[in-house]
Motif scaffolding. Sequence first.
Motif, mmCIF file in Angstrom:
data_model
loop_
_atom_site.group_PDB
_atom_site.id
_atom_site.type_symbol
_atom_site.label_atom_id
_atom_site.label_comp_id
_atom_site.label_asym_id
_atom_site.label_seq_id
_atom_site.Cartn_x
_atom_site.Cartn_y
_atom_site.Cartn_z
ATOM 1 N N MET A 1 0.924 -1.301 0.061
ATOM 2 C CA MET A 1 -0.107 0.084 0.136
ATOM 3 C C MET A 1 1.092 1.277 0.090
ATOM 4 S SD MET A 1 -2.475 1.534 2.884
ATOM 5 C CE MET A 1 -3.840 0.345 2.724
ATOM 6 N N ILE A 2 0.255 2.186 -0.736
ATOM 7 C CA ILE A 2 1.099 3.423 -0.754
ATOM 8 C C ILE A 2 0.311 4.461 -0.402
ATOM 9 C CG2 ILE A 2 2.292 5.219 -2.536
ATOM 10 C CD1 ILE A 2 3.161 2.671 -4.385
ATOM 11 N N LEU A 3 0.943 5.275 0.666
ATOM 12 C CA LEU A 3 0.112 6.447 1.056
ATOM 13 C C LEU A 3 1.076 7.576 0.817
ATOM 14 C CD1 LEU A 3 -0.938 4.864 4.539
ATOM 15 C CD2 LEU A 3 -2.562 5.430 2.482
ATOM 16 N N HIS A 4 0.213 8.551 0.460
ATOM 17 C CA HIS A 4 0.818 10.175 0.329
ATOM 18 C C HIS A 4 0.438 11.024 1.430
ATOM 19 C CE1 HIS A 4 2.708 9.325 -3.520
ATOM 20 N NE2 HIS A 4 1.672 8.360 -3.775
ATOM 21 N N VAL A 5 1.214 11.332 2.379
ATOM 22 C CA VAL A 5 0.799 12.095 3.525
ATOM 23 C C VAL A 5 1.632 13.576 3.395
ATOM 24 C CG1 VAL A 5 1.013 11.976 6.105
ATOM 25 C CG2 VAL A 5 0.736 10.122 4.922
ATOM 26 N N ASN A 6 0.727 14.625 3.979
ATOM 27 C CA ASN A 6 1.395 16.030 4.000
ATOM 28 C C ASN A 6 1.638 15.944 5.369
ATOM 29 O OD1 ASN A 6 0.937 16.581 1.152
ATOM 30 N ND2 ASN A 6 -1.284 16.891 1.511
ATOM 31 N N ARG A 32 7.680 4.299 10.603
ATOM 32 C CA ARG A 32 7.501 2.875 11.086
ATOM 33 C C ARG A 32 7.604 2.668 12.565
ATOM 34 N NH1 ARG A 32 10.439 0.269 6.103
ATOM 35 N NH2 ARG A 32 8.678 0.079 4.832
#
Length: 95
Positions: A1-6, A32
């Motif tokens: 899963m790839i998440l993009h977080v600001n 992590r």
Amino acid sequence: MILHVNLSPEMEGFIKSKVASGFYGNAMEVIRDAIRRMQAEDLRANAWRAAIKAGDDELDRGEGVEYTADALADITSAAIDSMHSGKPMDPDVLP
């Protein structure tokens, strides 16, 4: 899963400082570790809530012991004896 977080600049700076300290190899390791710590904290909080519920249930069943100076002395004595016994500490009494 790839998440993009600001992230806020403060959070980004914090992560970068952790990597720069050499303790972490990259930002993903910092994230992590933070997630693992949050998971562990959730487990501790859930165990704490379960222990409180168990105590409340015991009180509801009339199984409580009146908290007096003598009761405190007995608890303290038992804790000191246990501490000197060489047995591992009960995880329910550890922070």
